[in-house]
Write an enzyme that holds these catalytic residues in place. Structure first.
Site, PDB file in Angstrom:
ATOM      1  N   MET A 113       0.834  -1.206   0.000  1.00 17.77           N
ATOM      2  CA  MET A 113       0.000   0.000   0.000  1.00 17.77           C
ATOM      3  C   MET A 113       0.874   1.264   0.000  1.00 17.77           C
ATOM      4  O   MET A 113       0.395   2.364   0.285  1.00 17.77           O
ATOM      5  CB  MET A 113      -0.937   0.002   1.216  1.00 17.77           C
ATOM      6  CG  MET A 113      -1.908  -1.187   1.175  1.00 17.77           C
ATOM      7  SD  MET A 113      -3.446  -0.877   2.034  1.00 17.77           S
ATOM      8  CE  MET A 113      -2.872  -0.574   3.688  1.00 17.77           C
ATOM      9  N   GLY A 114       2.163   1.093  -0.300  1.00 20.50           N
ATOM     10  CA  GLY A 114       3.043   2.253  -0.389  1.00 20.50           C
ATOM     11  C   GLY A 114       3.496   2.759   0.976  1.00 20.50           C
ATOM     12  O   GLY A 114       3.402   2.049   1.972  1.00 20.50           O
ATOM     13  N   GLN A 134      -2.760 -12.378   7.416  1.00 18.13           N
ATOM     14  CA  GLN A 134      -2.952 -12.065   5.992  1.00 18.13           C
ATOM     15  C   GLN A 134      -2.305 -13.120   5.096  1.00 18.13           C
ATOM     16  O   GLN A 134      -2.933 -13.609   4.147  1.00 18.13           O
ATOM     17  CB  GLN A 134      -2.374 -10.682   5.698  1.00 18.13           C
ATOM     18  CG  GLN A 134      -2.318 -10.330   4.228  1.00 18.13           C
ATOM     19  CD  GLN A 134      -1.955  -8.878   4.005  1.00 18.13           C
ATOM     20  OE1 GLN A 134      -2.808  -8.015   4.071  1.00 18.13           O
ATOM     21  NE2 GLN A 134      -0.693  -8.601   3.748  1.00 18.13           N
ATOM     22  N   LYS A 182       4.824 -10.047   9.210  1.00 14.87           N
ATOM     23  CA  LYS A 182       4.281  -9.042  10.130  1.00 14.87           C
ATOM     24  C   LYS A 182       2.753  -9.133  10.127  1.00 14.87           C
ATOM     25  O   LYS A 182       2.102  -9.038  11.156  1.00 14.87           O
ATOM     26  CB  LYS A 182       4.740  -7.660   9.694  1.00 14.87           C
ATOM     27  CG  LYS A 182       3.798  -6.576  10.076  1.00 14.87           C
ATOM     28  CD  LYS A 182       4.445  -5.491  10.839  1.00 14.87           C
ATOM     29  CE  LYS A 182       3.416  -4.523  11.346  1.00 14.87           C
ATOM     30  NZ  LYS A 182       2.565  -4.027  10.273  1.00 14.87           N
ATOM     31  N   HIS A 242       8.821   1.276   3.605  1.00 18.06           N
ATOM     32  CA  HIS A 242       9.897   1.276   4.597  1.00 18.06           C
ATOM     33  C   HIS A 242      10.791   0.069   4.307  1.00 18.06           C
ATOM     34  O   HIS A 242      10.549  -0.672   3.339  1.00 18.06           O
ATOM     35  CB  HIS A 242       9.313   1.240   6.017  1.00 18.06           C
ATOM     36  CG  HIS A 242       8.291   0.156   6.214  1.00 18.06           C
ATOM     37  ND1 HIS A 242       8.612  -1.177   6.150  1.00 18.06           N
ATOM     38  CD2 HIS A 242       6.949   0.223   6.440  1.00 18.06           C
ATOM     39  CE1 HIS A 242       7.528  -1.901   6.363  1.00 18.06           C
ATOM     40  NE2 HIS A 242       6.499  -1.079   6.524  1.00 18.06           N
ATOM     41  N   GLU A 243      11.778  -0.137   5.171  1.00 15.63           N
ATOM     42  CA  GLU A 243      12.738  -1.204   4.887  1.00 15.63           C
ATOM     43  C   GLU A 243      12.126  -2.606   4.885  1.00 15.63           C
ATOM     44  O   GLU A 243      12.656  -3.516   4.242  1.00 15.63           O
ATOM     45  CB  GLU A 243      13.898  -1.145   5.870  1.00 15.63           C
ATOM     46  CG  GLU A 243      14.905  -0.088   5.471  1.00 15.63           C
ATOM     47  CD  GLU A 243      16.013   0.008   6.494  1.00 15.63           C
ATOM     48  OE1 GLU A 243      16.749  -0.979   6.627  1.00 15.63           O
ATOM     49  OE2 GLU A 243      16.101   1.050   7.150  1.00 15.63           O
ATOM     50  N   HIS A 269       9.211  -3.357   3.578  1.00 11.19           N
ATOM     51  CA  HIS A 269       8.753  -3.533   2.197  1.00 11.19           C
ATOM     52  C   HIS A 269       9.943  -3.830   1.277  1.00 11.19           C
ATOM     53  O   HIS A 269       9.871  -4.683   0.393  1.00 11.19           O
ATOM     54  CB  HIS A 269       8.089  -2.254   1.681  1.00 11.19           C
ATOM     55  CG  HIS A 269       6.795  -1.893   2.344  1.00 11.19           C
ATOM     56  ND1 HIS A 269       6.630  -0.761   3.108  1.00 11.19           N
ATOM     57  CD2 HIS A 269       5.577  -2.500   2.344  1.00 11.19           C
ATOM     58  CE1 HIS A 269       5.386  -0.684   3.543  1.00 11.19           C
ATOM     59  NE2 HIS A 269       4.717  -1.723   3.095  1.00 11.19           N
ATOM     60  N   ARG A 278       2.136   2.685   9.340  1.00 10.30           N
ATOM     61  CA  ARG A 278       1.334   3.387  10.353  1.00 10.30           C
ATOM     62  C   ARG A 278       2.188   3.941  11.499  1.00 10.30           C
ATOM     63  O   ARG A 278       1.691   4.753  12.275  1.00 10.30           O
ATOM     64  CB  ARG A 278       0.232   2.473  10.900  1.00 10.30           C
ATOM     65  CG  ARG A 278      -0.859   2.201   9.873  1.00 10.30           C
ATOM     66  CD  ARG A 278      -2.075   1.506  10.468  1.00 10.30           C
ATOM     67  NE  ARG A 278      -3.194   1.520   9.557  1.00 10.30           N
ATOM     68  CZ  ARG A 278      -3.530   0.506   8.728  1.00 10.30           C
ATOM     69  NH1 ARG A 278      -2.821  -0.609   8.720  1.00 10.30           N
ATOM     70  NH2 ARG A 278      -4.570   0.622   7.922  1.00 10.30           N
ATOM     71  N   GLN A 321     -10.526  -2.606   1.891  1.00  3.75           N
ATOM     72  CA  GLN A 321     -10.059  -3.344   3.070  1.00  3.75           C
ATOM     73  C   GLN A 321     -10.057  -2.479   4.332  1.00  3.75           C
ATOM     74  O   GLN A 321      -9.650  -2.928   5.394  1.00  3.75           O
ATOM     75  CB  GLN A 321      -8.694  -3.984   2.825  1.00  3.75           C
ATOM     76  CG  GLN A 321      -7.511  -3.033   2.816  1.00  3.75           C
ATOM     77  CD  GLN A 321      -6.223  -3.737   2.459  1.00  3.75           C
ATOM     78  OE1 GLN A 321      -6.058  -4.261   1.360  1.00  3.75           O
ATOM     79  NE2 GLN A 321      -5.280  -3.773   3.381  1.00  3.75           N
TER      80      GLN A 321
HETATM   81  P1  AMP Z   1       1.353  -2.963   3.465  1.00  4.87           P
HETATM   82  O1  AMP Z   1       1.941  -1.932   2.574  1.00  4.87           O
HETATM   83  O2  AMP Z   1       1.348  -2.581   4.910  1.00  4.87           O
HETATM   84  O3  AMP Z   1       0.040  -3.482   2.955  1.00  4.87           O
HETATM   85  O4  AMP Z   1       2.326  -4.204   3.408  1.00  4.87           O
HETATM   86  C1  AMP Z   1       2.722  -4.777   2.182  1.00  4.87           C
HETATM   87  C2  AMP Z   1       3.509  -6.030   2.452  1.00  4.87           C
HETATM   88  O5  AMP Z   1       4.649  -5.713   3.245  1.00  4.87           O
HETATM   89  C3  AMP Z   1       2.711  -7.085   3.254  1.00  4.87           C
HETATM   90  O6  AMP Z   1       3.049  -8.371   2.755  1.00  4.87           O
HETATM   91  C4  AMP Z   1       3.240  -6.895   4.650  1.00  4.87           C
HETATM   92  O7  AMP Z   1       3.157  -8.064   5.437  1.00  4.87           O
HETATM   93  C5  AMP Z   1       4.684  -6.546   4.365  1.00  4.87           C
HETATM   94  N1  AMP Z   1       5.277  -5.845   5.512  1.00  4.87           N
HETATM   95  C6  AMP Z   1       4.890  -4.664   6.042  1.00  4.87           C
HETATM   96  N2  AMP Z   1       5.645  -4.361   7.117  1.00  4.87           N
HETATM   97  C7  AMP Z   1       6.527  -5.389   7.284  1.00  4.87           C
HETATM   98  C8  AMP Z   1       7.567  -5.680   8.215  1.00  4.87           C
HETATM   99  N3  AMP Z   1       7.853  -4.858   9.218  1.00  4.87           N
HETATM  100  N4  AMP Z   1       8.240  -6.841   8.075  1.00  4.87           N
HETATM  101  C9  AMP Z   1       7.940  -7.694   7.068  1.00  4.87           C
HETATM  102  N5  AMP Z   1       6.984  -7.474   6.146  1.00  4.87           N
HETATM  103  C10 AMP Z   1       6.289  -6.338   6.238  1.00  4.87           C
END
Ligand code: AMP
Length: 282
Positions: free
Chosen positions: A30-31, A153, A149, A34-35, A37, A187, A61
């Site tokens: 979702m953009g 999901q 994390k 961070h590290e 991602h 977040r 969602q």
């Molecule tokens: P999001 O952008 O939050 O929807 O996350 C996109 C993908 O990045 C999802 O597969 C998350 O599980 C993964 N992700 C987000 N934060 C972390 C993290 N701290 N460690 C590992 N994977 C992450």
């Protein structure tokens, strides 16, 4: 790096890549990257000929009272980060193109979505499963990478892929953390300086649980009590849920035996954060 906004264009580019024998690895996000991602993107790069990363803040969602409007968005910075990593394609569609007028089909994984985050966020996993199915159809990846994390999901996605015979391999990477232990999350940007400190209580309480299990505690109530006390020692923290459950079914466990998921959702002020660890009770 090529940026594609049109789903039709993305689908035809993917079709051509597949036809020429290229292995597409896909990382949906979702953009506000961070590290954590970036670790997913690096993992994809190890196994793919072509890495496709999507950035899409998926409106369906989010619950009506959740943070869809204020969710952090920073395309310029995200693009630069992805380019630097050697990402081949950034897929950045609009909500209108993904959910055009008349859109009315949804993917529901039952059972495991009634628990944990699914119980706190009704409809959330329907939104996730629907958008991920759509993106799999558009991007046609051989594999996709998700982070542990969001433990539930990835379990929902695995279930969906298996149940619906989707031809995509699901890979995962461990929770990526800040140096002080806080799980990286887009977040985290909502947290004030004070809240950022208080947010350490999530990883700290999981460390307390891990230590208890390591020393031989197996009783659910003992671990649950210790986690709860640790979290509530922070006055800005309030508990959404603490789960000590089976990592596949998410059924709550009376005794910590075998691989056991300890998962949390905690509000720090108004910001809801999640974290988890898997322990082995032997
Ligand atoms: P999001 O952008 O939050 O929807 O996350 C996109 C993908 O990045 C999802 O597969 C998350 O599980 C993964 N992700 C987000 N934060 C972390 C993290 N701290 N460690 C590992 N994977 C992450």
């Amino acid at each position: 790096m090529k940026t594609i906004t049109s789903p039709a264009k993305m689908a035809s580019v993917s079709e051509a890549l597949r036809a020429s024998g290229k292995k597409i690895g896909f990382v949906p996000t979702m953009g506000a990257l961070h590290e954590g991602h970036l670790a997913l993107v690096k993992e994809a790069g190890k196994h793919a000929d072509t890495v496709v990363v999507s950035i899409f803040v998926n409106p369906i969602q989010f619950g009506p009272k959740e943070d869809l409007k204020k969710y952090p968005r920073n395309l310029k910075k995200d693009s630069a980060l992805l380019k630097k990593l050697g990402t081949d394609i950034l897929f950045y569609p609009s909500a209108k193109d993904i959910y055009p007028e008349g859109f009315n089909s949804f993917v529901e994984v039952k059972g495991i979505t009634d628990k944990l985050c699914g119980a706190s966020r009704p409809g959330h996993f329907i939104g996730v499963a629907t958008v991920v199915s759509k993106f799999f159809n558009i991007v046609k990846p051989r594999f996709a990478v998700f982070g542990l994390k969001d433990f539930q999901q990835q379990a929902v996605i695995r279930r969906m892929v298996k149940d619906l015979n989707m031809d995509v391999e699901i890979k995962t990477i461990p929770v990526f953390r800040e140096k002080d232990g806080l799980a990286m999350s887009s977040r985290n940007a909502y947290l004030s300086k004070e809240e950022r400190k208080a947010a350490l209580v999530l990883s700290r309480s999981l460390a307390v649980a891990r230590e208890l299990v390591r020393k031989g505690t197996r009783k659910r109530s003992a671990v649950l009590g210790a986690v709860k006390r640790t979290i509530l020692s922070e006055k800005t923290a309030s508990i959404d849920y603490i789960s000590i459950s089976d990592p596949e079914t998410f059924a709550e466990k009376p005794v910590i035996k075998g691989p056991t998921l300890i998962a949390l959702a905690v509000f720090i002020g108004k910001t809801r954060l999640i974290d988890n660890t898997v322990v082995n009770g032997g």
